[in-house]
Design an enzyme around this catalytic site. Structure first.
Site, PDB file in Angstrom:
ATOM      1  N   CYS A 115       1.125  -1.284   0.000  1.00 21.79           N
ATOM      2  CA  CYS A 115      -0.077  -0.412   0.196  1.00 21.79           C
ATOM      3  C   CYS A 115       0.795   1.030   0.071  1.00 21.79           C
ATOM      4  CB  CYS A 115      -1.054  -0.078   0.677  1.00 21.79           C
ATOM      5  SG  CYS A 115      -2.027  -1.338   0.990  1.00 21.79           S
ATOM      6  N   HIS A 255      -3.096   7.081   3.245  1.00 23.34           N
ATOM      7  CA  HIS A 255      -3.789   5.713   3.062  1.00 23.34           C
ATOM      8  C   HIS A 255      -4.661   5.686   3.494  1.00 23.34           C
ATOM      9  CE1 HIS A 255      -4.002   1.763   1.068  1.00 23.34           C
ATOM     10  NE2 HIS A 255      -3.543   1.490   2.197  1.00 23.34           N
ATOM     11  N   ASN A 285      -9.903   0.212   0.697  1.00 23.42           N
ATOM     12  CA  ASN A 285      -8.747   0.511   0.291  1.00 23.42           C
ATOM     13  C   ASN A 285      -8.069  -0.605  -1.255  1.00 23.42           C
ATOM     14  OD1 ASN A 285      -6.060  -0.200   0.747  1.00 23.42           O
ATOM     15  ND2 ASN A 285      -6.067  -1.453   2.381  1.00 23.42           N
TER      16      ASN A 285
HETATM   17  N1  ACO Z   1     -17.381  -9.071   9.393  1.00 24.00           N
HETATM   18  C1  ACO Z   1     -17.542  -9.227  10.633  1.00 24.00           C
HETATM   19  N2  ACO Z   1     -17.147 -10.000  11.611  1.00 24.00           N
HETATM   20  C2  ACO Z   1     -15.994  -9.879  11.174  1.00 24.00           C
HETATM   21  C3  ACO Z   1     -15.231  -9.905   9.886  1.00 24.00           C
HETATM   22  C4  ACO Z   1     -16.225  -8.795   9.367  1.00 24.00           C
HETATM   23  N3  ACO Z   1     -15.565  -8.994   8.315  1.00 24.00           N
HETATM   24  N4  ACO Z   1     -14.147  -9.829  10.082  1.00 24.00           N
HETATM   25  C5  ACO Z   1     -13.378 -10.515  11.185  1.00 24.00           C
HETATM   26  N5  ACO Z   1     -14.573 -10.035  11.406  1.00 24.00           N
HETATM   27  C6  ACO Z   1     -14.501 -10.169  13.108  1.00 24.00           C
HETATM   28  C7  ACO Z   1     -13.147 -11.254  13.518  1.00 24.00           C
HETATM   29  O1  ACO Z   1     -13.271 -13.194  13.049  1.00 24.00           O
HETATM   30  C8  ACO Z   1     -13.274 -11.296  15.003  1.00 24.00           C
HETATM   31  O2  ACO Z   1     -13.758 -12.387  15.718  1.00 24.00           O
HETATM   32  P1  ACO Z   1     -13.373 -13.067  16.597  1.00 24.00           P
HETATM   33  O3  ACO Z   1     -13.593 -11.725  18.286  1.00 24.00           O
HETATM   34  O4  ACO Z   1     -14.669 -13.695  17.652  1.00 24.00           O
HETATM   35  O5  ACO Z   1     -12.263 -13.681  17.154  1.00 24.00           O
HETATM   36  C9  ACO Z   1     -13.883  -9.599  15.083  1.00 24.00           C
HETATM   37  O6  ACO Z   1     -14.626  -9.370  13.846  1.00 24.00           O
HETATM   38  C10 ACO Z   1     -12.380  -8.854  16.297  1.00 24.00           C
HETATM   39  O7  ACO Z   1     -11.595  -8.774  14.226  1.00 24.00           O
HETATM   40  P2  ACO Z   1     -10.436  -8.117  13.993  1.00 24.00           P
HETATM   41  O8  ACO Z   1      -9.387  -8.798  13.199  1.00 24.00           O
HETATM   42  O9  ACO Z   1      -9.648  -8.105  15.912  1.00 24.00           O
HETATM   43  O10 ACO Z   1     -11.172  -6.856  14.024  1.00 24.00           O
HETATM   44  P3  ACO Z   1     -10.102  -5.597  14.112  1.00 24.00           P
HETATM   45  O11 ACO Z   1     -10.775  -4.497  14.872  1.00 24.00           O
HETATM   46  O12 ACO Z   1      -8.754  -5.575  14.286  1.00 24.00           O
HETATM   47  O13 ACO Z   1     -10.145  -5.020  12.358  1.00 24.00           O
HETATM   48  C11 ACO Z   1      -9.401  -4.879  10.549  1.00 24.00           C
HETATM   49  C12 ACO Z   1      -9.888  -5.491  11.427  1.00 24.00           C
HETATM   50  C13 ACO Z   1     -10.476  -3.782  10.066  1.00 24.00           C
HETATM   51  C14 ACO Z   1      -8.769  -5.577   9.576  1.00 24.00           C
HETATM   52  C15 ACO Z   1      -8.023  -3.778  10.856  1.00 24.00           C
HETATM   53  O14 ACO Z   1      -7.657  -4.637  11.705  1.00 24.00           O
HETATM   54  C16 ACO Z   1      -7.879  -3.599  10.388  1.00 24.00           C
HETATM   55  O15 ACO Z   1      -7.977  -2.714   9.567  1.00 24.00           O
HETATM   56  N6  ACO Z   1      -6.213  -3.185  10.281  1.00 24.00           N
HETATM   57  C17 ACO Z   1      -4.597  -2.652   9.189  1.00 24.00           C
HETATM   58  C18 ACO Z   1      -5.034  -2.990   8.167  1.00 24.00           C
HETATM   59  C19 ACO Z   1      -3.548  -2.250   7.149  1.00 24.00           C
HETATM   60  O16 ACO Z   1      -3.531  -1.052   7.732  1.00 24.00           O
HETATM   61  N7  ACO Z   1      -3.543  -2.503   6.202  1.00 24.00           N
HETATM   62  C20 ACO Z   1      -2.245  -2.153   5.654  1.00 24.00           C
HETATM   63  C21 ACO Z   1      -2.300  -2.341   3.846  1.00 24.00           C
HETATM   64  S1  ACO Z   1      -3.184  -3.584   3.399  1.00 24.00           S
HETATM   65  C22 ACO Z   1      -2.398  -3.853   1.752  1.00 24.00           C
HETATM   66  O17 ACO Z   1      -1.166  -3.316   1.884  1.00 24.00           O
HETATM   67  C23 ACO Z   1      -2.349  -4.452   0.997  1.00 24.00           C
END
Ligand code: ACO
Length: 328
Positions: A115, A255, A285
Protein backbone atom coordinates in the site's frame (compact mmCIF):
# COMPACT_ATOMS: atom_id res chain seq x y z
CA UNK A 1 23.51 22.34 -11.41
CA UNK A 2 20.23 24.17 -10.87
CA UNK A 3 18.27 23.13 -7.74
CA UNK A 4 15.19 21.36 -9.08
CA UNK A 5 12.06 20.12 -7.36
CA UNK A 6 9.35 17.67 -8.45
CA UNK A 7 6.25 19.81 -8.93
CA UNK A 8 2.84 18.14 -9.22
CA UNK A 9 1.33 19.78 -12.30
CA UNK A 10 -1.60 17.40 -12.83
CA UNK A 11 -3.63 14.73 -11.07
CA UNK A 12 -6.14 12.13 -12.24
CA UNK A 13 -8.02 9.05 -11.18
CA UNK A 14 -10.15 6.27 -12.65
CA UNK A 15 -12.50 3.81 -10.99
CA UNK A 16 -14.49 0.86 -12.34
CA UNK A 17 -18.16 1.60 -12.83
CA UNK A 18 -19.53 -1.22 -10.69
CA UNK A 19 -20.11 -0.42 -7.00
CA UNK A 20 -20.30 -3.11 -4.32
CA UNK A 21 -21.95 -1.95 -1.08
CA UNK A 22 -21.66 -3.42 2.41
CA UNK A 23 -25.26 -4.58 1.98
CA UNK A 24 -24.21 -6.52 -1.14
CA UNK A 25 -21.43 -8.12 0.94
CA UNK A 26 -23.92 -9.11 3.65
CA UNK A 27 -25.41 -11.46 1.05
CA UNK A 28 -22.01 -12.96 0.18
CA UNK A 29 -20.28 -13.57 3.55
CA UNK A 30 -21.14 -13.59 7.26
CA UNK A 31 -20.69 -9.85 7.85
CA UNK A 32 -22.75 -6.72 8.43
CA UNK A 33 -22.78 -3.11 7.29
CA UNK A 34 -22.54 -2.17 10.96
CA UNK A 35 -19.32 -4.22 11.51
CA UNK A 36 -17.63 -2.92 8.37
CA UNK A 37 -18.50 0.76 8.92
CA UNK A 38 -17.59 0.86 12.61
CA UNK A 39 -14.35 -1.17 12.24
CA UNK A 40 -13.10 0.36 8.99
CA UNK A 41 -15.20 3.35 7.81
CA UNK A 42 -15.94 1.65 4.47
CA UNK A 43 -19.51 1.73 3.06
CA UNK A 44 -18.87 0.80 -0.56
CA UNK A 45 -16.09 0.15 -3.05
CA UNK A 46 -15.68 -0.11 -6.83
CA UNK A 47 -14.90 -3.46 -8.44
CA UNK A 48 -13.66 -4.17 -11.95
CA UNK A 49 -15.64 -6.14 -14.50
CA UNK A 50 -14.34 -9.47 -15.77
CA UNK A 51 -12.79 -7.93 -18.90
CA UNK A 52 -11.18 -4.94 -17.11
CA UNK A 53 -7.55 -5.02 -15.97
CA UNK A 54 -5.18 -2.62 -14.24
CA UNK A 55 -3.56 -0.92 -17.24
CA UNK A 56 -6.90 0.38 -18.48
CA UNK A 57 -7.53 2.38 -15.29
CA UNK A 58 -3.85 3.28 -14.82
CA UNK A 59 -3.71 4.77 -18.32
CA UNK A 60 -6.97 6.69 -17.85
CA UNK A 61 -5.73 8.17 -14.55
CA UNK A 62 -2.42 9.03 -16.25
CA UNK A 63 -4.17 10.67 -19.20
CA UNK A 64 -6.23 12.88 -16.87
CA UNK A 65 -3.08 13.94 -14.99
CA UNK A 66 -1.31 14.80 -18.25
CA UNK A 67 -4.34 16.78 -19.49
CA UNK A 68 -4.47 18.82 -16.27
CA UNK A 69 -0.72 19.44 -16.49
CA UNK A 70 -0.97 20.49 -20.13
CA UNK A 71 1.71 17.88 -20.88
CA UNK A 72 1.69 15.60 -23.86
CA UNK A 73 2.49 11.90 -23.43
CA UNK A 74 5.30 12.24 -25.97
CA UNK A 75 7.12 14.62 -23.58
CA UNK A 76 7.30 12.05 -20.76
CA UNK A 77 10.74 10.77 -19.77
CA UNK A 78 9.50 8.17 -17.30
CA UNK A 79 6.39 6.25 -16.23
CA UNK A 80 6.47 4.63 -12.78
CA UNK A 81 3.54 2.38 -11.93
CA UNK A 82 3.13 1.23 -8.32
CA UNK A 83 0.96 -1.85 -8.00
CA UNK A 84 0.67 -5.35 -6.54
CA UNK A 85 -2.03 -6.36 -9.02
CA UNK A 86 -0.40 -6.12 -12.44
CA UNK A 87 -2.18 -7.17 -15.66
CA UNK A 88 0.07 -10.26 -15.88
CA UNK A 89 3.47 -11.23 -14.39
CA UNK A 90 5.42 -10.38 -17.57
CA UNK A 91 5.79 -7.73 -18.95
CA UNK A 92 5.50 -4.79 -16.56
CA UNK A 93 2.02 -3.23 -16.72
CA UNK A 94 3.66 0.21 -17.04
CA UNK A 95 4.70 -0.86 -20.57
CA UNK A 96 1.04 -1.46 -21.44
CA UNK A 97 0.26 1.98 -20.01
CA UNK A 98 3.08 3.54 -22.05
CA UNK A 99 1.61 2.01 -25.20
CA UNK A 100 -1.97 3.11 -24.45
CA UNK A 101 -0.78 6.67 -23.77
CA UNK A 102 1.62 6.74 -26.73
CA UNK A 103 4.50 7.88 -24.48
CA UNK A 104 7.17 6.65 -26.92
CA UNK A 105 10.14 8.46 -25.35
CA UNK A 106 9.38 7.32 -21.78
CA UNK A 107 11.12 4.51 -19.93
CA UNK A 108 8.51 2.56 -17.98
CA UNK A 109 8.74 0.25 -15.00
CA UNK A 110 6.57 -1.15 -12.19
CA UNK A 111 7.36 -1.05 -8.49
CA UNK A 112 5.89 -3.15 -5.69
CA UNK A 113 5.73 -1.75 -2.16
CA UNK A 114 2.28 -2.86 -0.96
CA UNK A 115 0.00 0.00 0.00
CA UNK A 116 3.04 2.31 0.24
CA UNK A 117 3.72 1.91 -3.49
CA UNK A 118 2.65 5.42 -4.49
CA UNK A 119 4.91 7.01 -1.84
CA UNK A 120 7.83 4.83 -2.99
CA UNK A 121 7.05 5.84 -6.58
CA UNK A 122 7.13 9.53 -5.68
CA UNK A 123 10.40 9.10 -3.77
CA UNK A 124 12.02 7.37 -6.78
CA UNK A 125 10.68 9.97 -9.23
CA UNK A 126 12.04 12.75 -7.02
CA UNK A 127 15.52 11.22 -7.11
CA UNK A 128 15.41 11.18 -10.94
CA UNK A 129 14.29 14.80 -11.05
CA UNK A 130 16.83 16.11 -8.53
CA UNK A 131 19.65 14.23 -10.24
CA UNK A 132 18.67 15.58 -13.66
CA UNK A 133 17.82 12.14 -15.06
CA UNK A 134 14.24 13.05 -16.01
CA UNK A 135 12.20 16.22 -16.42
CA UNK A 136 8.65 14.93 -16.82
CA UNK A 137 7.43 11.86 -14.97
CA UNK A 138 4.08 10.17 -14.59
CA UNK A 139 3.70 8.38 -11.24
CA UNK A 140 0.67 6.11 -11.16
CA UNK A 141 -0.59 4.02 -8.25
CA UNK A 142 -3.45 1.60 -8.40
CA UNK A 143 -4.88 -1.84 -8.00
CA UNK A 144 -7.46 -4.32 -9.17
CA UNK A 145 -7.45 -6.12 -5.83
CA UNK A 146 -10.89 -7.65 -6.36
CA UNK A 147 -9.27 -10.27 -8.60
CA UNK A 148 -6.83 -11.37 -5.87
CA UNK A 149 -9.31 -11.68 -2.99
CA UNK A 150 -10.87 -14.71 -1.38
CA UNK A 151 -14.54 -13.71 -1.59
CA UNK A 152 -15.34 -16.26 1.14
CA UNK A 153 -12.91 -14.66 3.65
CA UNK A 154 -14.81 -11.91 5.47
CA UNK A 155 -11.65 -10.67 7.18
CA UNK A 156 -10.18 -9.44 3.86
CA UNK A 157 -12.84 -9.26 1.13
CA UNK A 158 -14.75 -6.41 2.79
CA UNK A 159 -11.68 -4.15 2.97
CA UNK A 160 -10.42 -3.61 -0.54
CA UNK A 161 -11.52 -1.76 -3.67
CA UNK A 162 -10.29 -1.22 -7.23
CA UNK A 163 -9.02 2.01 -8.79
CA UNK A 164 -6.01 4.02 -9.93
CA UNK A 165 -4.68 7.53 -9.41
CA UNK A 166 -1.82 9.45 -11.00
CA UNK A 167 0.29 12.59 -10.77
CA UNK A 168 2.24 14.31 -13.54
CA UNK A 169 5.52 15.72 -12.20
CA UNK A 170 7.71 18.33 -13.81
CA UNK A 171 11.22 19.44 -12.81
CA UNK A 172 11.03 23.08 -11.73
CA UNK A 173 13.23 25.50 -9.77
CA UNK A 174 11.77 27.31 -6.73
CA UNK A 175 10.11 26.32 -3.48
CA UNK A 176 7.04 24.47 -4.77
CA UNK A 177 6.79 20.71 -5.18
CA UNK A 178 8.10 17.76 -3.21
CA UNK A 179 9.87 19.06 -0.07
CA UNK A 180 10.87 15.73 1.47
CA UNK A 181 10.15 12.01 1.52
CA UNK A 182 10.64 9.22 4.05
CA UNK A 183 10.45 5.50 3.20
CA UNK A 184 10.99 2.40 5.36
CA UNK A 185 10.61 -1.38 5.26
CA UNK A 186 10.57 -4.27 7.74
CA UNK A 187 10.82 -7.66 6.04
CA UNK A 188 10.87 -9.44 9.41
CA UNK A 189 7.08 -8.95 9.46
CA UNK A 190 6.59 -9.95 5.82
CA UNK A 191 4.01 -12.55 6.89
CA UNK A 192 1.52 -9.90 8.08
CA UNK A 193 0.11 -9.28 4.57
CA UNK A 194 0.79 -11.84 1.85
CA UNK A 195 -0.32 -13.51 -1.33
CA UNK A 196 1.79 -16.65 -0.94
CA UNK A 197 1.34 -18.51 -4.23
CA UNK A 198 2.19 -17.98 -7.87
CA UNK A 199 5.86 -16.97 -7.50
CA UNK A 200 9.12 -18.95 -7.53
CA UNK A 201 8.61 -20.11 -3.93
CA UNK A 202 5.21 -21.72 -4.53
CA UNK A 203 4.73 -21.83 -8.31
CA UNK A 204 1.32 -22.01 -9.94
CA UNK A 205 -0.16 -25.50 -9.63
CA UNK A 206 -3.53 -27.10 -9.08
CA UNK A 207 -2.42 -27.89 -5.52
CA UNK A 208 -1.49 -24.25 -4.87
CA UNK A 209 -4.93 -23.12 -5.98
CA UNK A 210 -6.71 -25.91 -4.06
CA UNK A 211 -4.84 -24.69 -0.95
CA UNK A 212 -6.14 -21.17 -1.68
CA UNK A 213 -2.64 -19.67 -1.79
CA UNK A 214 -3.50 -17.38 -4.74
CA UNK A 215 -5.48 -14.91 -2.60
CA UNK A 216 -4.51 -12.16 -0.14
CA UNK A 217 -4.10 -13.02 3.56
CA UNK A 218 -3.74 -10.41 6.29
CA UNK A 219 -3.09 -10.39 10.04
CA UNK A 220 -5.27 -7.31 10.40
CA UNK A 221 -5.03 -6.74 14.11
CA UNK A 222 -1.21 -7.07 14.29
CA UNK A 223 -0.90 -4.79 11.25
CA UNK A 224 -3.16 -2.19 12.84
CA UNK A 225 -0.95 -1.76 15.91
CA UNK A 226 2.30 -1.30 13.99
CA UNK A 227 0.62 0.93 11.36
CA UNK A 228 -0.28 3.72 13.78
CA UNK A 229 3.21 3.91 15.35
CA UNK A 230 5.05 3.70 12.04
CA UNK A 231 2.83 6.26 10.32
CA UNK A 232 3.33 8.75 13.12
CA UNK A 233 7.12 8.30 12.93
CA UNK A 234 7.35 8.62 9.14
CA UNK A 235 5.13 11.73 9.13
CA UNK A 236 7.33 13.39 11.74
CA UNK A 237 10.46 12.41 9.80
CA UNK A 238 9.31 13.98 6.51
CA UNK A 239 8.14 17.14 8.29
CA UNK A 240 11.44 17.51 10.17
CA UNK A 241 13.50 16.87 7.02
CA UNK A 242 11.74 19.84 5.41
CA UNK A 243 12.40 22.02 8.46
CA UNK A 244 8.67 22.39 9.16
CA UNK A 245 6.35 21.45 12.05
CA UNK A 246 3.07 19.45 12.05
CA UNK A 247 1.19 22.78 12.37
CA UNK A 248 2.43 23.78 8.89
CA UNK A 249 0.48 20.91 7.27
CA UNK A 250 -2.78 22.12 5.67
CA UNK A 251 -3.90 18.74 4.27
CA UNK A 252 -3.14 15.24 5.53
CA UNK A 253 -3.89 12.86 2.63
CA UNK A 254 -3.35 9.38 4.09
CA UNK A 255 -3.60 5.88 2.65
CA UNK A 256 -7.23 4.92 3.17
CA UNK A 257 -7.03 1.56 4.99
CA UNK A 258 -8.99 2.28 8.13
CA UNK A 259 -10.53 5.47 9.59
CA UNK A 260 -9.46 4.42 13.07
CA UNK A 261 -5.79 4.25 11.99
CA UNK A 262 -6.07 7.62 10.23
CA UNK A 263 -7.76 9.34 13.20
CA UNK A 264 -5.20 7.94 15.64
CA UNK A 265 -2.30 9.27 13.54
CA UNK A 266 -3.97 12.67 13.02
CA UNK A 267 -4.65 12.97 16.72
CA UNK A 268 -1.02 12.18 17.63
CA UNK A 269 0.15 14.92 15.25
CA UNK A 270 -2.46 17.43 16.38
CA UNK A 271 -4.36 17.70 13.09
CA UNK A 272 -8.08 18.52 13.33
CA UNK A 273 -10.56 16.38 11.32
CA UNK A 274 -11.08 19.20 8.79
CA UNK A 275 -7.45 18.93 7.66
CA UNK A 276 -7.68 15.17 7.02
CA UNK A 277 -9.00 14.03 3.64
CA UNK A 278 -11.11 10.87 3.78
CA UNK A 279 -12.86 9.02 0.96
CA UNK A 280 -12.59 5.49 2.40
CA UNK A 281 -16.39 5.34 2.82
CA UNK A 282 -16.89 5.44 -0.98
CA UNK A 283 -13.64 3.91 -2.25
CA UNK A 284 -12.38 1.38 0.34
CA UNK A 285 -8.70 0.42 0.48
CA UNK A 286 -7.26 0.65 -3.04
CA UNK A 287 -3.69 0.07 -1.80
CA UNK A 288 -1.29 2.00 -4.08
CA UNK A 289 -4.25 3.84 -5.59
CA UNK A 290 -5.64 5.41 -2.45
CA UNK A 291 -3.43 8.50 -2.07
CA UNK A 292 -3.43 9.67 -5.71
CA UNK A 293 -7.20 9.03 -5.96
CA UNK A 294 -7.80 11.08 -2.79
CA UNK A 295 -5.44 13.82 -3.98
CA UNK A 296 -7.19 14.11 -7.33
CA UNK A 297 -10.59 14.43 -5.63
CA UNK A 298 -9.21 17.13 -3.34
CA UNK A 299 -7.59 19.07 -6.19
CA UNK A 300 -10.63 18.86 -8.52
CA UNK A 301 -12.87 20.04 -5.66
CA UNK A 302 -10.74 23.22 -5.60
CA UNK A 303 -9.70 22.64 -2.00
CA UNK A 304 -5.93 22.86 -2.51
CA UNK A 305 -4.55 26.40 -2.72
CA UNK A 306 -1.13 27.56 -3.84
CA UNK A 307 1.36 27.43 -0.92
CA UNK A 308 -0.69 24.77 0.94
CA UNK A 309 1.51 22.07 2.48
CA UNK A 310 0.19 18.52 1.95
CA UNK A 311 1.42 15.37 3.64
CA UNK A 312 0.85 11.93 2.08
CA UNK A 313 1.49 8.83 4.22
CA UNK A 314 0.98 5.09 3.75
CA UNK A 315 1.59 1.74 5.40
CA UNK A 316 1.30 -1.71 3.86
CA UNK A 317 2.57 -5.13 2.87
CA UNK A 318 6.30 -5.70 3.15
CA UNK A 319 6.01 -4.30 5.68
CA UNK A 320 6.57 -0.92 4.06
CA UNK A 321 5.67 2.59 5.09
CA UNK A 322 6.51 6.13 4.13
CA UNK A 323 5.43 9.71 3.63
CA UNK A 324 5.92 12.62 1.25
CA UNK A 325 5.57 16.34 1.95
CA UNK A 326 4.56 18.74 -0.83
CA UNK A 327 4.21 22.51 -1.11
CA UNK A 328 1.48 23.19 -3.71
N1 ACO B 1 -17.58 -9.05 9.49
C1 ACO B 1 -17.88 -9.43 10.74
N2 ACO B 1 -16.96 -9.86 11.61
C2 ACO B 1 -15.68 -9.90 11.20
C3 ACO B 1 -15.29 -9.51 9.90
C4 ACO B 1 -16.31 -9.07 9.03
N3 ACO B 1 -16.05 -8.65 7.78
N4 ACO B 1 -13.96 -9.66 9.78
C5 ACO B 1 -13.50 -10.11 10.97
N5 ACO B 1 -14.53 -10.28 11.83
C6 ACO B 1 -14.51 -10.73 13.23
C7 ACO B 1 -13.30 -11.59 13.51
O1 ACO B 1 -13.55 -12.91 13.19
C8 ACO B 1 -13.16 -11.39 15.03
O2 ACO B 1 -14.09 -12.21 15.66
P1 ACO B 1 -13.71 -12.96 17.05
O3 ACO B 1 -13.44 -11.84 18.02
O4 ACO B 1 -14.92 -13.76 17.34
O5 ACO B 1 -12.48 -13.77 16.74
C9 ACO B 1 -13.62 -9.95 15.25
O6 ACO B 1 -14.36 -9.59 14.06
C10 ACO B 1 -12.49 -8.96 15.46
O7 ACO B 1 -11.50 -9.16 14.43
P2 ACO B 1 -10.20 -8.30 14.38
O8 ACO B 1 -9.38 -8.74 13.20
O9 ACO B 1 -9.54 -8.27 15.72
O10 ACO B 1 -10.83 -6.85 14.08
P3 ACO B 1 -10.13 -5.46 14.06
O11 ACO B 1 -10.85 -4.53 14.92
O12 ACO B 1 -8.65 -5.55 14.18
O13 ACO B 1 -10.44 -4.97 12.56
C11 ACO B 1 -9.30 -4.74 10.45
C12 ACO B 1 -9.93 -5.70 11.45
C13 ACO B 1 -10.37 -3.83 9.93
C14 ACO B 1 -8.67 -5.56 9.33
C15 ACO B 1 -8.20 -3.89 11.16
O14 ACO B 1 -7.40 -4.73 11.96
C16 ACO B 1 -7.30 -3.14 10.21
O15 ACO B 1 -7.73 -2.23 9.53
N6 ACO B 1 -5.99 -3.49 10.17
C17 ACO B 1 -4.99 -2.76 9.40
C18 ACO B 1 -5.10 -3.04 7.95
C19 ACO B 1 -4.00 -2.30 7.20
O16 ACO B 1 -3.67 -1.16 7.47
N7 ACO B 1 -3.36 -2.99 6.25
C20 ACO B 1 -2.26 -2.41 5.53
C21 ACO B 1 -2.64 -2.04 4.19
S1 ACO B 1 -3.24 -3.39 3.22
C22 ACO B 1 -1.99 -3.82 2.04
O17 ACO B 1 -0.86 -3.49 2.12
C23 ACO B 1 -2.44 -4.68 0.86
Amino acid sequence: MENLRSRIRGTGHALPEKVLTNFDLEKMVDTSDEWITTRTGIRERHVAAENESLSLFAAEAGKQALDMAGMSASELDLIILATVTMDQPIPASSCFVQDILGARKAAAFDIQAGCSGFIYGLAIADQFIRAGGAKRILVIGGEILSKFLDWKDRSTCVLFGDGCGAVALSAEPGGHGLLSTSIHSDGSNADFITLPGGGSRIPVSHEMIDANLHTIKMKGNETFKIAVRSLEATCREAIERAGLTPADVRWFVPHQANTRIISAVAERLGWPPESVYLNIDRIGNTSSGSIPIALDELVRAGKVKEEDVLLFAAFGAGLTWGSALVRW
